[in-house]
Design a protein around this motif. Sequence first.
Motif, PDB file in Angstrom:
ATOM      1  N   MET A 111      -0.634  -4.691  20.595  1.00 54.59           N
ATOM      2  CA  MET A 111      -1.164  -5.985  20.174  1.00 54.59           C
ATOM      3  C   MET A 111      -1.355  -6.060  18.662  1.00 54.59           C
ATOM      4  N   GLY A 112      -1.063  -4.946  17.941  1.00 56.74           N
ATOM      5  CA  GLY A 112      -1.185  -4.971  16.492  1.00 56.74           C
ATOM      6  C   GLY A 112      -2.609  -4.718  16.041  1.00 56.74           C
ATOM      7  N   ARG A 113      -2.819  -4.786  14.717  1.00 59.88           N
ATOM      8  CA  ARG A 113      -4.133  -4.507  14.153  1.00 59.88           C
ATOM      9  C   ARG A 113      -5.134  -5.596  14.539  1.00 59.88           C
ATOM     10  N   PRO A 114      -6.419  -5.230  14.612  1.00 63.41           N
ATOM     11  CA  PRO A 114      -7.449  -6.221  14.960  1.00 63.41           C
ATOM     12  C   PRO A 114      -7.498  -7.348  13.933  1.00 63.41           C
ATOM     13  N   GLU A 115      -7.792  -8.540  14.390  1.00 63.97           N
ATOM     14  CA  GLU A 115      -7.891  -9.670  13.471  1.00 63.97           C
ATOM     15  C   GLU A 115      -9.245  -9.656  12.772  1.00 63.97           C
ATOM     16  N   GLY A 116      -9.265 -10.198  11.569  1.00 67.66           N
ATOM     17  CA  GLY A 116     -10.480 -10.202  10.776  1.00 67.66           C
ATOM     18  C   GLY A 116     -11.547 -11.102  11.352  1.00 67.66           C
ATOM     19  N   PRO A 117     -12.797 -10.934  10.921  1.00 63.84           N
ATOM     20  CA  PRO A 117     -13.890 -11.781  11.414  1.00 63.84           C
ATOM     21  C   PRO A 117     -13.694 -13.230  10.993  1.00 63.84           C
ATOM     22  N   LEU A 118     -14.182 -14.134  11.831  1.00 61.82           N
ATOM     23  CA  LEU A 118     -14.058 -15.554  11.534  1.00 61.82           C
ATOM     24  C   LEU A 118     -15.214 -16.010  10.650  1.00 61.82           C
ATOM     25  N   THR A 119     -14.889 -16.771   9.649  1.00 61.37           N
ATOM     26  CA  THR A 119     -15.898 -17.325   8.758  1.00 61.37           C
ATOM     27  C   THR A 119     -15.640 -18.822   8.601  1.00 61.37           C
ATOM     28  N   GLY A 120     -16.539 -19.510   7.902  1.00 58.86           N
ATOM     29  CA  GLY A 120     -16.329 -20.922   7.649  1.00 58.86           C
ATOM     30  C   GLY A 120     -17.149 -21.793   8.574  1.00 58.86           C
ATOM     31  N   PRO A 121     -16.899 -23.104   8.559  1.00 59.36           N
ATOM     32  CA  PRO A 121     -17.663 -24.064   9.367  1.00 59.36           C
ATOM     33  C   PRO A 121     -17.553 -23.758  10.863  1.00 59.36           C
ATOM     34  N   PRO A 122     -18.581 -24.085  11.631  1.00 58.57           N
ATOM     35  CA  PRO A 122     -18.633 -23.699  13.054  1.00 58.57           C
ATOM     36  C   PRO A 122     -17.514 -24.251  13.929  1.00 58.57           C
ATOM     37  N   HIS A 123     -17.142 -25.512  13.750  1.00 55.80           N
ATOM     38  CA  HIS A 123     -16.120 -26.090  14.621  1.00 55.80           C
ATOM     39  C   HIS A 123     -14.730 -25.521  14.312  1.00 55.80           C
ATOM     40  N   ARG A 124     -14.503 -25.220  13.048  1.00 52.95           N
ATOM     41  CA  ARG A 124     -13.243 -24.568  12.688  1.00 52.95           C
ATOM     42  C   ARG A 124     -13.191 -23.162  13.279  1.00 52.95           C
ATOM     43  N   ARG A 125     -14.307 -22.467  13.240  1.00 56.60           N
ATOM     44  CA  ARG A 125     -14.378 -21.133  13.841  1.00 56.60           C
ATOM     45  C   ARG A 125     -14.145 -21.196  15.347  1.00 56.60           C
ATOM     46  N   GLN A 126     -14.728 -22.220  15.993  1.00 63.80           N
ATOM     47  CA  GLN A 126     -14.576 -22.351  17.442  1.00 63.80           C
ATOM     48  C   GLN A 126     -13.119 -22.549  17.834  1.00 63.80           C
ATOM     49  N   LEU A 127     -12.404 -23.364  17.074  1.00 64.22           N
ATOM     50  CA  LEU A 127     -10.990 -23.595  17.364  1.00 64.22           C
ATOM     51  C   LEU A 127     -10.195 -22.310  17.210  1.00 64.22           C
ATOM     52  N   ALA A 128     -10.431 -21.590  16.117  1.00 68.37           N
ATOM     53  CA  ALA A 128      -9.714 -20.335  15.891  1.00 68.37           C
ATOM     54  C   ALA A 128     -10.056 -19.320  16.977  1.00 68.37           C
ATOM     55  N   CYS A 129     -11.327 -19.287  17.387  1.00 64.31           N
ATOM     56  CA  CYS A 129     -11.751 -18.365  18.441  1.00 64.31           C
ATOM     57  C   CYS A 129     -11.031 -18.686  19.753  1.00 64.31           C
ATOM     58  N   SER A 130     -10.890 -19.975  20.066  1.00 60.30           N
ATOM     59  CA  SER A 130     -10.202 -20.373  21.294  1.00 60.30           C
ATOM     60  C   SER A 130      -8.741 -19.933  21.276  1.00 60.30           C
ATOM     61  N   LEU A 131      -8.105 -20.049  20.120  1.00 57.94           N
ATOM     62  CA  LEU A 131      -6.711 -19.629  20.004  1.00 57.94           C
ATOM     63  C   LEU A 131      -6.590 -18.114  20.172  1.00 57.94           C
ATOM     64  N   ARG A 132      -7.511 -17.390  19.568  1.00 57.54           N
ATOM     65  CA  ARG A 132      -7.484 -15.928  19.713  1.00 57.54           C
ATOM     66  C   ARG A 132      -7.704 -15.515  21.165  1.00 57.54           C
ATOM     67  N   GLU A 133      -8.634 -16.185  21.824  1.00 48.57           N
ATOM     68  CA  GLU A 133      -8.912 -15.859  23.230  1.00 48.57           C
ATOM     69  C   GLU A 133      -7.705 -16.154  24.107  1.00 48.57           C
ATOM     70  N   LEU A 134      -7.018 -17.249  23.815  1.00 48.43           N
ATOM     71  CA  LEU A 134      -5.834 -17.600  24.594  1.00 48.43           C
ATOM     72  C   LEU A 134      -4.752 -16.538  24.439  1.00 48.43           C
TER      73      LEU A 134
END
Length: 210
Positions: A1-24
């Motif tokens: 799966m490659g190297r771990p992705e970095g921690p999410l930063t920034g506004p909450p809704h932008r983080r939530q979207l990125a988190c959903s994509l990572r989870e998918l």
Amino acid sequence: MGRPEGPLTGPPHRRQLACSLRELRSETATTYDAMAASAGVSAATFKRAASGAAVPKWLTVALFAVACFTAGAPHRRPVPQFAELEKQWQTARMEERGTLRLKSPRPEYIADQADLSHALHALYERAGAPPLRHVQSKGGGPVHLPLSTLARIVNRETLPADQNQYMAFIAGCSVPSDQREKWHAAYRKAFPVSTAIRKVLAEEAALLLP
């Protein structure tokens, strides 16, 4: 799966979207390279979409979900929840544009053309302020909704030229079909037919009767 992705930063809704994509991507046990090969989009584009550094285009989000499904392990392929992803994307876009406080317009409260202009602007913003060509395409194409007119509508410089153009805009902003009659009624309220015109229409209708 490659190297771990970095921690999410920034506004909450932008983080939530990125988190959903990572989870998918995690749920489908796939890699960015496999996704890129499946969707014809560079792995770097998908990595940026899930990085949380900026809000990606909706097309990128949709392709990300499709690529996870098509490139993932056969036994780990949940159907992409496009409606939820789109809602998250729209909210992240509003956060990015500073329009989160903009309330959802209620067509039944529209009383005049000023109300209608504000409501159409709000509809566009709450749809995530997508590219105008995307709105135009969903509304039926340039014949129904010219880009120049569309730009002026979203900037509150003008209103649709007629009911057909108005309903094309409503469709282009992803208003559900079961809600469109309410918007149609709002248009009729903002552009009432004069008494004289009503009389002429009534007389013409009477002539058509047997």
